[in-house]
Design an enzyme around this catalytic site. Structure first.
Site, short mmCIF file in Angstrom:
data_model
loop_
_atom_site.label_atom_id
_atom_site.label_comp_id
_atom_site.label_asym_id
_atom_site.label_seq_id
_atom_site.Cartn_x
_atom_site.Cartn_y
_atom_site.Cartn_z
N GLY A 14 0.86 -1.31 0.05
CA GLY A 14 0.14 0.09 -0.10
C GLY A 14 0.82 1.19 0.14
N ASN A 109 -4.77 2.38 -13.13
CA ASN A 109 -3.89 1.53 -12.77
C ASN A 109 -2.26 2.22 -12.90
OD1 ASN A 109 -2.59 -1.08 -11.73
ND2 ASN A 109 -1.86 -1.76 -13.52
N HIS A 111 1.73 0.74 -13.16
CA HIS A 111 2.51 -0.42 -13.58
C HIS A 111 4.04 -0.15 -13.59
CE1 HIS A 111 3.37 -4.43 -15.23
NE2 HIS A 111 4.23 -3.84 -16.17
N THR A 143 -7.92 -1.48 -19.22
CA THR A 143 -8.77 -2.12 -20.23
C THR A 143 -8.85 -3.78 -20.14
OG1 THR A 143 -6.83 -2.21 -21.81
CG2 THR A 143 -8.50 -0.37 -21.92
N GLU A 145 -7.43 -6.18 -21.43
CA GLU A 145 -6.22 -6.59 -21.62
C GLU A 145 -5.19 -6.11 -20.60
OE1 GLU A 145 -2.80 -6.95 -25.28
OE2 GLU A 145 -4.72 -5.81 -25.58
N GLU A 176 7.18 5.96 -8.52
CA GLU A 176 5.77 5.86 -8.53
C GLU A 176 5.13 6.68 -7.62
OE1 GLU A 176 4.22 1.75 -8.32
OE2 GLU A 176 6.28 0.92 -9.27
C1 GRF Z 1 3.88 -1.00 -7.35
O1 GRF Z 1 5.25 -1.46 -7.84
C2 GRF Z 1 2.91 -0.84 -8.54
O2 GRF Z 1 3.49 -0.47 -9.51
C3 GRF Z 1 2.50 -2.47 -8.59
O3 GRF Z 1 2.40 -3.18 -7.54
C4 GRF Z 1 3.27 -2.27 -6.70
C5 GRF Z 1 2.50 -1.93 -5.40
O4 GRF Z 1 3.27 -1.48 -4.43
N1 GRF Z 1 1.30 -2.47 -9.42
P1 GRF Z 1 2.33 -0.75 -3.38
O5 GRF Z 1 1.69 -1.75 -2.76
O6 GRF Z 1 1.74 0.38 -3.74
O7 GRF Z 1 3.46 -0.40 -2.07
#
Ligand code: GRF
Length: 219
Positions: A14, A109, A111, A143, A145, A176
């Site tokens: 999280g 999302n 990624h 989406t 996919e 991120e």
């Molecule tokens: C992140 O690297 C995100 O890009 C991927 O899963 C990971 C989640 O990390 N989808 P967190 O749970 O937000 O720390």
């Protein structure tokens, strides 16, 4: 601007959820997290939500006979929060077409790769194996996919000599935490939106990541 309602779906740590919450509480995002739903119990993310007094729900996928039933229960729980946006933040479940269609254009999302490179799992190992010099993260509309929807924002990090999947993952994760709130800011303020399967930017707006890399590209 009125505060928009966010539901965040998680499966574990999280940390992106925390970054989004931080952006909401510091007024960087005109939004509030109205609910967090996890498909796993006893996660770090859920414990943090409880300490932070965020409403949580656990909908355990193993309690359902198949994806359709799980996604239906998930949708019912989400709709009860009446969200404007549904955010996947480390939510480790593939979603059915029906679920995606229900939230199309407001289901987002993050990624940990520069899509379309390295969809799926183990993206950092894949990047190292491929020998790419740059790696990163992508915020995109969802989406049906897997990891393939229209891109909203991307950020890059260098791959350094001596990197292993863990060091690279840590560098990407830090990115991120600023990229996801930033991308959401653009969505929530209407700088861009989903239209006919594409991300449409309000002119003359351009993705800020592009400007950061090379302003000459925009001339
Ligand atoms: C992140 O690297 C995100 O890009 C991927 O899963 C990971 C989640 O990390 N989808 P967190 O749970 O937000 O720390």
């Amino acid at each position: 601007m009125t505060e928009q309602r966010l539901v965040v779906l998680i499966s574990g740590r999280g940390s992106n959820l925390r970054a989004i919450h931080q952006a909401c509480t510091s007024d960087d995002l005109p939004a509030q997290i109205v609910g967090v739903i996890s498909n796993r119990a006893n996660t770090l993310g859920l414990r943090w939500c409880q300490e932070s007094h965020l409403p949580t729900q656990i909908i355990a996928h193993q309690d359902f006979p198949d994806r359709e039933h799980f996604d239906h229960a998930l949708a019912m729980a989400i709709d009860a929060y009446a969200p404007d946006w549904v955010l996947l933040a480390g939510f480790m479940r593939q979603l059915t077409e029906g679920f995606v269609a229900r939230y199309l254009g407001r289901l987002v999302n993050i990624h940990p790769s520069l899509l379309p490179a390295f969809p799926g799992l183990q993206t950092h190992q894949c990047a190292l194996t491929a020998g790419v010099r740059w790696h990163g993260a992508t915020v995109h509309f969802v989406t049906p996919e897997l990891d393939a929807g229209p891109i909203i924002a991307q950020g890059i990090v260098p791959v350094l000599a001596g990197d292993n999947p863990e060091t690279l993952a840590a560098r990407v994760l830090e990115l991120e935490h600023s990229l996801y709130p930033q991308a959401l800011g653009h969505l929530l303020r209407g700088d861009c939106r989903w239209e006919n399967g594409q991300t449409l930017w309000r002119q003359p707006y351009r993705s800020p990541q592009m400007q950061a890399i090379n302003p000459e590209l925009l001339r």
